[in-house]
Design an enzyme around this catalytic site. Structure first.
Site, PDB file in Angstrom:
ATOM      1  N   ASP A 221      99.882  27.646  30.708  1.00 14.03           N
ATOM      2  CA  ASP A 221     100.462  28.968  30.902  1.00 14.03           C
ATOM      3  C   ASP A 221     100.372  29.799  29.611  1.00 14.03           C
ATOM      4  OD1 ASP A 221     102.192  30.568  32.766  1.00 14.03           O
ATOM      5  OD2 ASP A 221     103.597  30.450  31.099  1.00 14.03           O
TER       6      ASP A 221
ATOM      7  N   GLU B  56      95.131  29.715  31.047  1.00 11.44           N
ATOM      8  CA  GLU B  56      95.477  31.048  31.542  1.00 11.44           C
ATOM      9  C   GLU B  56      95.437  31.978  30.325  1.00 11.44           C
ATOM     10  OE1 GLU B  56      98.889  33.919  33.433  1.00 11.44           O
ATOM     11  OE2 GLU B  56      99.356  32.464  31.885  1.00 11.44           O
TER      12      GLU B  56
HETATM   13  C1  GLC Z   1     102.223  33.208  33.315  1.00 12.70           C
HETATM   14  C2  GLC Z   1     102.645  32.797  34.698  1.00 12.70           C
HETATM   15  C3  GLC Z   1     103.643  33.790  35.176  1.00 12.70           C
HETATM   16  C4  GLC Z   1     104.851  33.748  34.281  1.00 12.70           C
HETATM   17  C5  GLC Z   1     104.453  33.967  32.838  1.00 12.70           C
HETATM   18  C6  GLC Z   1     105.551  33.552  31.907  1.00 12.70           C
HETATM   19  O1  GLC Z   1     101.558  34.403  33.312  1.00 12.70           O
HETATM   20  O2  GLC Z   1     101.527  32.660  35.522  1.00 12.70           O
HETATM   21  O3  GLC Z   1     104.007  33.596  36.520  1.00 12.70           O
HETATM   22  O4  GLC Z   1     105.772  34.721  34.656  1.00 12.70           O
HETATM   23  O5  GLC Z   1     103.329  33.213  32.480  1.00 12.70           O
HETATM   24  O6  GLC Z   1     105.635  32.157  31.860  1.00 12.70           O
END
Ligand code: GLC
Length: 562
Positions: free
Chosen positions: A223, A284
């Site tokens: 994440d 991500e």
């Molecule tokens: C990422 C997740 C998202 C979350 C954010 C904070 O972007 O995919 O859903 O709100 O991180 O952890």
């Protein structure tokens, strides 16, 4: 309990060194709270996942990614983790996790879990200890506490904004009751950012990685992988108006994509290498270009990085051609696959997004008062065509639960049902992401469409979803579910994930045409029907009339030799 090595299981997965499943895998994202609820409380859970594994086998996916199910106060739907090594009672127990993992592995399907290293919950023992310990303590040094500006420290240390809106700093009250230091939270105030220059933080995450690897997981989706390191001195930064929430289009931000972040993943890569069975990390990292995203998947770093430049491309043939070509140059240049994706739990579902008629920055969402709302049938037609293109591309691909049913974004959620912190932190100015998180329909006539035995659902499901339920689609050859099953079966059989793409010459500009192995893929993104070559139709995203491919339709063909 530690799961035995995959190779020892019935139905064992191919874990030979060098098999590198993640290069070509189709990975299905489960958003646990909205997938299947076995307990009846209206929130999906791990036994619900176990109960539906055979449906995912039948769909034809290779692996699952589970969004967070670890202990959490659920202020950001589980992305606020209070204990990284336990299951939240909402979702079940560690035993339920092991049962799910075993059942999945026994069917030859892998599991990757979400890891949230940028921040913890404010209820994490470390953050509670930091509050109690006070300024200058080693406990505070695990997070980013700073003195405020102004004569009394009454102003935040810099001007950074939270991804969810509002300031990225919150001031604490010290133990003696006086206003004290400020802490950084790029997200909600309940999600304090760790200080990744602190070796104790690094060591703790090594322990967490090993905990799940020992249990038998096949990898991690990481994440906010572009956010862990902040520029020295935390300089002010003002994003452009109407920027994407995660900074996807901004090249130079003091909290995204700082060079020091890569050493963290080199370290993790070495940890994964200690384990048998080909484990993988997926980033991500919202970055402006494929080249920039490819920095996360250099040979000694992560294995996959979501191709968000592709996800963010409009339904436009020239733009798609460019982003696909750039991706298939940039990722292989560092020895990595492109990891294609069209939807997830943070973006407007592509069955709606591809028909929006106004700019809609990532994370802002759409709701009753939004301008440029999509026309449903245009969106679905384009989504089916877009998925038909994506699943023919070489590399790995992610599918977000419900896209195989053609689910649209739910635009008309009532205000009082919304739960995304974005909605609250912007006082309703941004709707946020709830519209893509509505529990999915399994059965057209059951309570909550089979999502939950009691009919309770944490977000209300639209009345129109009976027709989209899995059981209403499964035997209909024209359904979106049948399309996904056909595409996934043919992709596997023809080994398209490991193939290569050649653009075909002689097609109009607004027709996308390429070859991968023995499959010719043609997508009509123009304004008039297009005559397709003769051949064996493998799959089509919509009906073909008299050899003419309608607008917003894509086809896989085995073309007759001339
Ligand atoms: C990422 C997740 C998202 C979350 C954010 C904070 O972007 O995919 O859903 O709100 O991180 O952890």
């Amino acid at each position: 309990m530690t799961s035995p090595d995959l190779a020892e299981r019935p139905g064992a997965l191919d874990s030979r060194p060098g098999a590198e499943w993640w290069r070509t895998a189709v990975i299905y994202q489960i958003y646990p709270r909205s997938f299947a609820d076995s307990s009846g409380d209206g929130i999906g859970d791990l036994p619900g996942v176990t109960a539906h594994i055979d449906d995912l086998v039948e769909l034809g996916v290779d692996a699952l990614w589970l969004s967070p199910f670890q202990r959490s106060p659920q202020k950001d739907a589980g992305y606020d983790v209070a204990d990284y090594c336990d299951v939240d009672p909402l979702f079940g127990t560690l035993r339920d996790f092991d049962t799910m993992l075993d059942a999945t592995h026994a069917r030859g399907i892998r599991i990757i879990v979400d890891l949230v290293p940028n921040h913890s919950s404010d209820q994490h023992v470390w953050f509670q200890a930091a509050l109690a310990a006070g300024p200058g303590s080693p406990e505070r040094a695990r997070y980013l506490f700073r003195e405020g500006k102004g004569t009394h420290g009454q102003l935040p240390p810099n001007n950074w904004e939270s991804v969810f809106g509002g300031p990225a700093w919150t001031r604490v009250v010290e133990a003696d009751g006086t206003p004290g230091q400020w802490y950084l939270h790029l997200f909600d105030s309940t999600q304090p950012d760790f200080d990744w220059s602190n070796e104790e933080v690094r060591e703790e995450f090594r322990r967490i990685l090993r905990f799940w690897l020992d249990r038998g997981v096949d990898g991690f989706r990481v994440d906010v992988a572009h956010g862990l390191i902040k520029a020295a001195g935390l300089p002010d930064y003002t994003p452009p108006a109407e920027a994407d929430s995660m900074g996807g289009e901004e090249p130079d931000v003091p909290y995204w994509g700082q060079p020091g972040v890569h050493e963290v993943y080199r370290d993790w890569h070495r940890i994964l290498d200690e384990y048998t069975g080909d484990r993988a990390l997926c980033a991500e990292a919202w970055r402006p270009t494929a080249d920039d995203t490819a920095l996360w998947v250099r040979p000694d770093e992560m294995h996959q990085a979501f191709n968000f430049p592709y996800l963010q491309t409009e339904w436009d043939a020239a733009e798609l051609r460019t982003v696909i070509s750039e991706s298939l140059r940039a990722f292989p240049a560092v020895g990595a696959p492109s990891t294609w994706v069209l939807s997830n739990h943070d973006v407007v579902r592509h069955a709606s997004r591809l028909a929006l008629t106004a700019v809609n920055p990532q994370g802002h969402g759409i709701g009753p008062l939004s301008v440029g709302k999509p026309i449903a049938d245009v969106g679905l037609r384009r989504a089916r065509a877009a998925s038909t293109v994506m699943l023919a591309l070489p590399g790995s691909a992610y599918i977000y639960q419900g896209e195989e049913l053609g689910l649209p974004e739910v635009v008309d959620l009532p205000d009082d049902a919304r739960q995304d912190p974005t909605w609250f932190r912007t006082a309703g100015e941004r709707y946020g992401r709830d519209g893509c998180r509505v529990p999915i329909p399994w059965s057209s006539s059951a309570p909550a469409y089979g999502f939950s035995p009691t009919g309770i659902s944490w977000l209300p499901q639209p009345a129109t979803w009976a027709a989209l339920a899995r059981d209403a689609q499964i035997d209909d050859p024209g359904s979106t579910l049948s399309l996904y099953r056909a595409l996934l079966a043919a992709r596997r059989e023809r080994e398209l994930g490991g193939g290569s793409l050649t653009w075909l010459e002689g097609y109009p500009d607004r027709v996308l045409a390429f070859q991968n192995g023995n499959v010719t893929v043609i997508a009509n993104i123009g304004s008039a029907p297009f005559a397709v070559p003769h051949g064996n139709v493998i799959a089509t995203s919509g009906p073909i009339h008299d050899g003419m491919l309608p607008v917003d339709t894509a086809i896989w063909l085995e073309v007759d030799e001339a």
